[in-house]
Design an enzyme around this catalytic site. Structure first.
Site, PDB file in Angstrom:
ATOM      1  N   ASP A  92      -7.052  -1.484   3.766  1.00 42.43           N
ATOM      2  CA  ASP A  92      -6.150  -2.554   3.348  1.00 42.43           C
ATOM      3  C   ASP A  92      -6.571  -3.920   3.885  1.00 42.43           C
ATOM      4  OD1 ASP A  92      -4.408  -0.736   2.061  1.00 42.43           O
ATOM      5  OD2 ASP A  92      -3.451  -0.261   3.967  1.00 42.43           O
ATOM      6  N   ASP A 124      -1.501  -0.777   6.235  1.00 46.79           N
ATOM      7  CA  ASP A 124      -1.699  -0.279   7.597  1.00 46.79           C
ATOM      8  C   ASP A 124      -3.089   0.260   7.851  1.00 46.79           C
ATOM      9  OD1 ASP A 124      -1.461   2.026   5.999  1.00 46.79           O
ATOM     10  OD2 ASP A 124      -0.797   3.203   7.728  1.00 46.79           O
ATOM     11  N   ASP A 131       0.868  -1.171   0.000  1.00 47.59           N
ATOM     12  CA  ASP A 131       0.000   0.000   0.000  1.00 47.59           C
ATOM     13  C   ASP A 131       0.909   1.227   0.000  1.00 47.59           C
ATOM     14  OD1 ASP A 131      -2.370   1.614   0.403  1.00 47.59           O
ATOM     15  OD2 ASP A 131      -1.681   1.842   2.466  1.00 47.59           O
TER      16      ASP A 131
END
Length: 657
Positions: free
Chosen positions: A525, A521, A286
């Site tokens: 996600d 995080d 990410d």
């Protein structure tokens, strides 16, 4: 099985003794053999248990971090004067909301936030961070860490079983109890091992006895009692064959590996996660908070059309007040600060809510209204009503879906922002674009080195983000990531992960499917973390992301992700070594105990020596696993030369599925 090994010689000795008493003959007994076997088996079990307890030292050390006492600050009104006094209490009695005083050199008694003072706190026991971390108002502190030099007051937020330390202990305990899939191999072997060994022992006795009685043993062997000779060989086979080493090969290595991970600030949720991680071939990152610092700030703005700066800022601030997106706080702080400057108010834009910055009265003075009807669209932005006006704040896709027309000037500003690796947040009121904000989120210092190290390990790197294509490509090019997917929703990220899992490792391991690790995080996600083979959550992230992950990095440092993969490979290699040793020991030991070398070399193993060898095999496997305690994490990518290997792929090679 090992405990039953002394039974045959003991029973034979009893029968021989009674037979000799009845027939007035000579008794042949093996009482010393039975006693020696019992002694060696018990000694081996004791040494094995002692070694196994050392595999759980990590839990013991973590539990020892919990403080026994805490200093509670109390306030009391006496005669109109507020008197503050201290009370020493059991740390288990601390309650959420209590104000606790932490002296230099003492342990922080609970999770909390600093409300007074500042000091350096040693968090190495929890996070693995070697350097003390400066803590001041309103920073968070972790229970079980050591206060170094200053007096601080903390407000307890999590106590008892809710503290980070208690959760880490529970997680490590459950991880050490979980079985790795490879353990099924040992379980299947052990289930048939005992009956096979009993049969081998009987066959060994039968063959030696049949040969001795029918053909006869060579005179130079000096064998006077064929039955006793054959019985000892059968007992030796029964004693030396040991499935215990097979059963210990995986769990002991997993216990040590998870403990080592915890000591390095990495929480591993079981042996199955370790087994999958050692074979990772694709890592998906990410962007926000993972490759970047996750502390975005607005670096510029532009007003479009006939809108005024004030109306643009008030609309954006009103909409973002109700959003939980990481960019929302940055937009809100920027708008408030600029409005305050315009209106002549002197305020501290870095202050917290409880200090009055974002109190209702102050917002009212700035002209920021409370919005209603918030609708968050993952991967796009937010819509709401401010008064009677419909306000949309988000990316270009949201503007297009809302039918907002972008002028040439707006498109140019959008392109320039993306080329600088910045995120462009557009604001539309009543279907008309009124302005845009440029947001920058600095890249973490270690990100480029981590990507370079993964490339050296022949692991394919991907970037998936809900941000725009321009920003995503610019960051990917800077970090050397060749595969990019942008403007993705949480569901789209999970779908993309599943697509990667169906791919084949043509480049490095042809014919094998990809093992995909997802590093993230945020709440957005969590679907991708759950869908991946190995989910790796940054510990500073949300609880949802941490819950969905297989590995949790307590520190907000990407280098720990490299350590996770390296530790899993070292642990799994140790498991393989343990299996090779355990299987090789039985393959070599059983023929020697059965007397395969006796005809040529006169080499044999009496039962008591076979018992010692059996105990040594289990102990050696445990000691092999304990060798993992000497694990050394990979060199820091900020200190070695890995950055020089960084190769930036051209944007033309970037995947744009």
């Amino acid at each position: 099985r090992g405990a039953r090994a002394p039974t045959p010689p003991y029973l034979y000795s009893i029968i021989s003794m009674f037979t000799a008493a009845v027939t007035d003959g000579e008794a042949k007994d093996f009482f010393e053999t039975a006693a020696m076997l019992i002694t060696l088996i018990l000694l081996g079990k004791y040494l094995e248990a002692s070694a196994k307890t050392r595999t759980s030292d990590a839990i013991t050390k973590l539990m020892n971090l919990a403080p026994m006492q805490a200093v509670l600050l109390r306030k009391e009104d006496k005669g109109g004067n507020c008197v503050q006094w201290e009370q020493l209490i059991d740390a288990k009695l601390a309650q959420r909301g209590d104000i606790l005083k932490v002296y230099p050199g003492s342990t922080v008694p609970a999770d909390g936030i600093v409300v007074f003072g500042e000091s350096y706190v040693d968090e190495s026991m929890i996070t693995g961070e070697s350097r003390p971390v400066l803590k001041k108002v309103p920073d968070g502190v972790i229970g079980g860490t050591m206060n170094s030099n200053g007096v601080i007051h903390i407000k307890a937020t999590h106590v008892g079983s809710d503290t980070s330390l208690a959760q880490i202990v529970r997680l490590v305990e459950s991880a050490q109890m979980a079985k790795a899939p490879i353990q099924a191999f040992a379980d299947n072997v052990s289930s048939v091992f005992v009956p096979v060994v009993v049969c081998l022992a009987l066959v060994t006795f039968a063959i030696w006895y049949a040969v001795g009685v029918t053909v006869g043993l060579p005179p130079e062997w000096n064998i006077t009692d064929v039955f006793s000779f054959s019985l000892l060989k059968g007992i030796a086979v029964l004693v030396i064959a040991c499935p215990c080493a097979l059963g210990l090969a995986t769990p002991t290595a997993v216990m040590v590996g998870t403990g080592v991970g915890a000591a390095n600030g990495i929480l591993i949720k079981g042996g199955d996660a370790l087994e999958r991680a050692h074979n990772v071939s694709v890592v998906v990152f990410d962007k926000t908070g993972t490759l970047t610092l996750g502390t975005p700030s607005v670096v510029g703005h532009q007003v479009f059309g006939s809108a005024t700066l004030e109306s643009f800022l008030r609309g954006a601030a009103s909409a973002e007040m109700g959003s939980q997106h990481p960019l929302a706080s940055a937009v809100l702080a920027y708008c408030e600060g600029l409005l305050a400057h315009k209106t002549g108010l002197e305020i501290d834009c870095s202050a917290k809510d409880e200090e009055g910055l974002r109190a209702y009265a102050l917002r009212e003075r700035l002209g920021i209204q409370s919005a209603t009807g918030h609708v968050e669209i993952p991967g796009q932005g937010i819509k709401c009503h401010v008064g009677l006006a419909l306000v949309a704040v988000g990316n270009r896709k949201l503007m297009e879906n809302e039918g907002v027309e972008l002028s040439g000037r707006a498109v140019q500003y959008l392109t320039e922002t993306h080329c600088r690796a910045r995120t462009c947040v557009m604001v539309a009121i009543q279907g008309e674009l009124v302005g845009a904000l440029a947001i920058s989120d600095p890249i973490k210092p270690e990100s480029a080195g981590v990507v370079a190290a993964l490339n050296q390990m022949r692991i394919e790197c991907h970037l998936m983000t809900g941000d725009n294509w321009g920003t995503a490509k610019a960051i990917a090019e800077e970090l050397g990531i060749a595969h990019v997917d942008a403007e993705m929703s949480p569901a789209g990220k999970a779908a993309r992960v599943r697509e990667l899992q169906q791919g084949v490792r043509v480049r490095y391991r042809e014919g094998k499917p990809h093992v995909v690790a997802m590093v993230g995080d945020g709440t957005n996600d969590s679907p991708a973390l759950a869908a991946s083979d190995v989910g790796i959550a940054i510990g500073a992230g949300t609880d949802v992301a941490v819950e969905a992950a297989d590995f949790v990095l307590i520190r907000n440092n990407l280098e720990d992700m490299l350590t996770s993969i390296d530790l899993s490979r070292k642990t799994f290699n140790r498991i393989r070594m343990n299996y090779v040793w355990a299987m090789g020991y039985n393959f070599l030991g059983i023929p020697i105990a059965a007397g395969a070398l006796y005809p040529l070399f006169r080499i044999s193993l009496p039962p008591w020596m076979a018992g010692g060898a059996m105990a040594f095999s289990s102990i050696s496997v445990v000691l092999s696993s304990l060798a993992l305690r000497g694990y050394r994490r990979p060199k820091s990518v900020l200190k070695d030369n890995s950055l020089k290997y960084l190769t930036v792929e051209s944007s033309g090679r970037m995947a744009q599925e």
